[in-house]
Design a protein around this motif. Structure first.
Motif, mmCIF file in Angstrom:
data_model
loop_
_atom_site.group_PDB
_atom_site.id
_atom_site.type_symbol
_atom_site.label_atom_id
_atom_site.label_comp_id
_atom_site.label_asym_id
_atom_site.label_seq_id
_atom_site.Cartn_x
_atom_site.Cartn_y
_atom_site.Cartn_z
ATOM 1 N N GLN A 1 -23.956 -6.309 -10.547
ATOM 2 C CA GLN A 1 -23.846 -5.023 -9.853
ATOM 3 C C GLN A 1 -22.742 -4.228 -10.531
ATOM 4 O OE1 GLN A 1 -25.715 -4.133 -6.737
ATOM 5 N NE2 GLN A 1 -25.117 -2.178 -7.647
ATOM 6 N N VAL A 2 -23.133 -3.238 -11.323
ATOM 7 C CA VAL A 2 -22.167 -2.473 -12.117
ATOM 8 C C VAL A 2 -21.852 -1.163 -11.412
ATOM 9 C CG1 VAL A 2 -21.726 -1.335 -14.323
ATOM 10 C CG2 VAL A 2 -22.980 -3.510 -14.259
ATOM 11 N N GLY A 3 -20.564 -0.951 -11.135
ATOM 12 C CA GLY A 3 -20.102 0.301 -10.565
ATOM 13 C C GLY A 3 -19.451 1.158 -11.635
ATOM 14 N N MET A 4 -19.362 2.467 -11.366
ATOM 15 C CA MET A 4 -18.749 3.365 -12.340
ATOM 16 C C MET A 4 -17.919 4.418 -11.625
ATOM 17 S SD MET A 4 -21.826 5.861 -13.656
ATOM 18 C CE MET A 4 -22.853 6.794 -12.514
ATOM 19 N N ALA A 5 -16.913 4.930 -12.339
ATOM 20 C CA ALA A 5 -16.064 6.013 -11.852
ATOM 21 C C ALA A 5 -15.679 6.876 -13.044
ATOM 22 C CB ALA A 5 -14.816 5.458 -11.161
ATOM 23 N N LEU A 6 -15.588 8.190 -12.804
ATOM 24 C CA LEU A 6 -15.314 9.144 -13.885
ATOM 25 C C LEU A 6 -13.935 9.759 -13.692
ATOM 26 C CD1 LEU A 6 -16.274 10.805 -16.358
ATOM 27 C CD2 LEU A 6 -17.197 12.473 -14.720
ATOM 28 N N ASP A 7 -13.215 9.834 -14.791
ATOM 29 C CA ASP A 7 -11.898 10.477 -14.813
ATOM 30 C C ASP A 7 -11.931 11.528 -15.916
ATOM 31 O OD1 ASP A 7 -9.236 11.177 -14.587
ATOM 32 O OD2 ASP A 7 -8.504 9.460 -15.747
ATOM 33 N N ALA B 1 -10.974 18.456 -13.250
ATOM 34 C CA ALA B 1 -11.372 17.425 -12.285
ATOM 35 C C ALA B 1 -12.894 17.336 -12.224
ATOM 36 C CB ALA B 1 -10.798 17.742 -10.903
ATOM 37 N N ALA B 2 -13.357 16.268 -11.600
ATOM 38 C CA ALA B 2 -14.795 16.039 -11.411
ATOM 39 C C ALA B 2 -15.027 15.586 -9.971
ATOM 40 C CB ALA B 2 -15.309 14.988 -12.388
ATOM 41 N N ARG B 3 -16.176 15.978 -9.446
ATOM 42 C CA ARG B 3 -16.558 15.550 -8.102
ATOM 43 C C ARG B 3 -17.983 15.010 -8.142
ATOM 44 N NH1 ARG B 3 -17.105 20.211 -3.928
ATOM 45 N NH2 ARG B 3 -19.107 20.396 -5.004
ATOM 46 N N SER B 4 -18.168 13.819 -7.590
ATOM 47 C CA SER B 4 -19.497 13.200 -7.593
ATOM 48 C C SER B 4 -20.434 13.971 -6.670
ATOM 49 C CB SER B 4 -19.385 11.743 -7.118
ATOM 50 O OG SER B 4 -20.667 11.153 -7.023
ATOM 51 N N PHE C 1 -21.999 14.488 -11.828
ATOM 52 C CA PHE C 1 -20.670 14.952 -11.439
ATOM 53 C C PHE C 1 -20.549 16.439 -11.763
ATOM 54 C CE2 PHE C 1 -20.465 10.513 -12.475
ATOM 55 C CZ PHE C 1 -19.646 9.949 -11.514
ATOM 56 N N VAL C 2 -19.983 17.193 -10.820
ATOM 57 C CA VAL C 2 -19.658 18.599 -11.057
ATOM 58 C C VAL C 2 -18.234 18.668 -11.594
ATOM 59 C CG1 VAL C 2 -19.307 20.850 -9.979
ATOM 60 C CG2 VAL C 2 -21.219 19.422 -9.269
ATOM 61 N N LEU C 3 -18.038 19.460 -12.638
ATOM 62 C CA LEU C 3 -16.721 19.619 -13.256
ATOM 63 C C LEU C 3 -16.141 20.986 -12.903
ATOM 64 C CD1 LEU C 3 -17.561 18.277 -16.851
ATOM 65 C CD2 LEU C 3 -17.044 16.979 -14.765
ATOM 66 N N GLY C 4 -14.814 21.079 -12.877
ATOM 67 C CA GLY C 4 -14.175 22.359 -12.590
ATOM 68 C C GLY C 4 -12.673 22.218 -12.554
ATOM 69 N N ARG C 5 -12.055 23.219 -11.943
ATOM 70 C CA ARG C 5 -10.598 23.210 -11.800
ATOM 71 C C ARG C 5 -10.265 22.785 -10.385
ATOM 72 N NH1 ARG C 5 -9.795 27.948 -13.092
ATOM 73 N NH2 ARG C 5 -8.887 27.719 -15.178
ATOM 74 N N ALA C 6 -9.401 21.751 -10.280
ATOM 75 C CA ALA C 6 -9.010 21.268 -8.962
ATOM 76 C C ALA C 6 -8.086 22.273 -8.288
ATOM 77 C CB ALA C 6 -8.309 19.913 -9.092
ATOM 78 N N ALA C 7 -8.123 22.281 -6.961
ATOM 79 C CA ALA C 7 -7.238 23.166 -6.208
ATOM 80 C C ALA C 7 -5.799 22.691 -6.345
ATOM 81 C CB ALA C 7 -7.666 23.187 -4.740
ATOM 82 N N ALA C 8 -4.901 23.583 -6.071
ATOM 83 C CA ALA C 8 -3.486 23.226 -6.108
ATOM 84 C C ALA C 8 -3.216 22.156 -5.059
ATOM 85 C CB ALA C 8 -2.627 24.468 -5.853
#
Length: 278
Positions: free
Chosen positions: A111-117, A268-271, A238-245
């Motif tokens: 069972q392979v999990g993933m996370a994006l940074d 930043a990225a959001r799943s 994942f949606v990419l963009g600028r994170a809020a302050a």
């Protein structure tokens, strides 16, 4: 002598008439015949009455069946109110995809999990470069073999659910890594940079300014040694963009396209909900 002849003739005439007793016998015979005739008619009448009483009676025809009153027609069902329409998603925000296979929770498998940074988003005059690290870890009970990672990057309007579904099926994108082996509990970090040509971008006008909402998708497939369907997949977008302050929430802001070159602060990225796991 002449006077005696007529006198002697009178008694002869009287003796030639019908005697009285003959008339009496005739009257008695007539009375007896009448009485016999009367008794005969009475007997015949009584016999006819008995025969009428003894004759079988024709059964009366059965009464016509009473027409059943048709049941009252049920009232037409009142249609259930339609659910309120869901809020339409943003043009560049993909929708969820359902998994193809469901498995028992206690199955022995990899069972392979993933996370994006996302480390950086950099705009150049002819492209947009995204630097990232993809973290993989085998959370299953068997080693994962033949692990392959595919990647796709584009603007959100070009990555709707049908396109992402075909990508999860193996169409499009490019191979990031192939033939990776992950033991139970082992992990792998894939760090690199991918580019999106500016010529392929269709600006999204927000507040009168051209903007970009990038979407990055990954498809991780692998196998393990075991019975049954020894194939696994973990795919997501994942949606990419600028994170809020800090302290201003977790929403991502779109990226401006009106500058030729710059580096995005707080990348930043959001799943998203468009995922496939099997």
């Amino acid at each position: 002598m002449a006077d005696d002849a007529p006198a002697a003739a009178a008694p002869a005439s009287a003796g030639a008439g019908t005697p009285f007793w003959a008339w009496l016998l005739a009257a008695l015979a007539a009375a007896g015949a009448g009485f016999w005739y009367w008794r005969r008619r009475a007997a015949l009448a009584g016999s006819g009455a008995n025969e009428v009483e003894k004759a079988p009676r024709v059964p009366a025809p059965p009464a016509a069946p009473r027409t059943a009153t048709p049941p009252a027609r049920p009232a037409a069902p009142v249609p259930a109110p339609l659910p309120a329409p869901a809020r339409p998603a943003l043009r560049d925000e993909p929708r969820p995809a359902s998994p193809l296979v469901t498995r028992a929770s206690g199955e022995q498998r990899a069972q392979v999990g993933m996370a994006l940074d996302v480390r950086s988003i950099r705009f150049a005059p002819d492209h947009v470069a995204v630097g990232f690290t993809l973290h993989l870890v085998n959370e299953g009970t068997l080693p994962a073999t033949g692990l392959m990672v595919r990647i796709a990057l584009n603007q959100g309007s070009a990555m709707p659910e049908p396109v992402l579904g075909r990508f999860f099926d193996g169409a499009g994108g490019s191979v990031l890594r192939d033939d990776i082996l992950l033991g139970v509990g082992a992990g792998e970090e894939l760090s690199t940079e991918v580019m999106l040509p500016r010529a392929a971008i269709e600006p999204l006008m927000i507040g009168g300014k051209p903007m970009l909402v990038p979407v990055m998708a990954f498809d991780v497939t692998y196998h393990w040694d075991g019975e049954g369907e020894a194939f696994g997949q973990n795919a997501g977008s994942f949606v990419l963009g600028r994170a809020a302050a800090p302290g201003a929430g977790d929403k991502l802001a779109p990226l401006a396209l009106d500058r030729a070159s710059y580096n995005v602060d707080r990348p930043a990225a959001r799943s998203t909900a468009i995922r496939r796991s099997q």
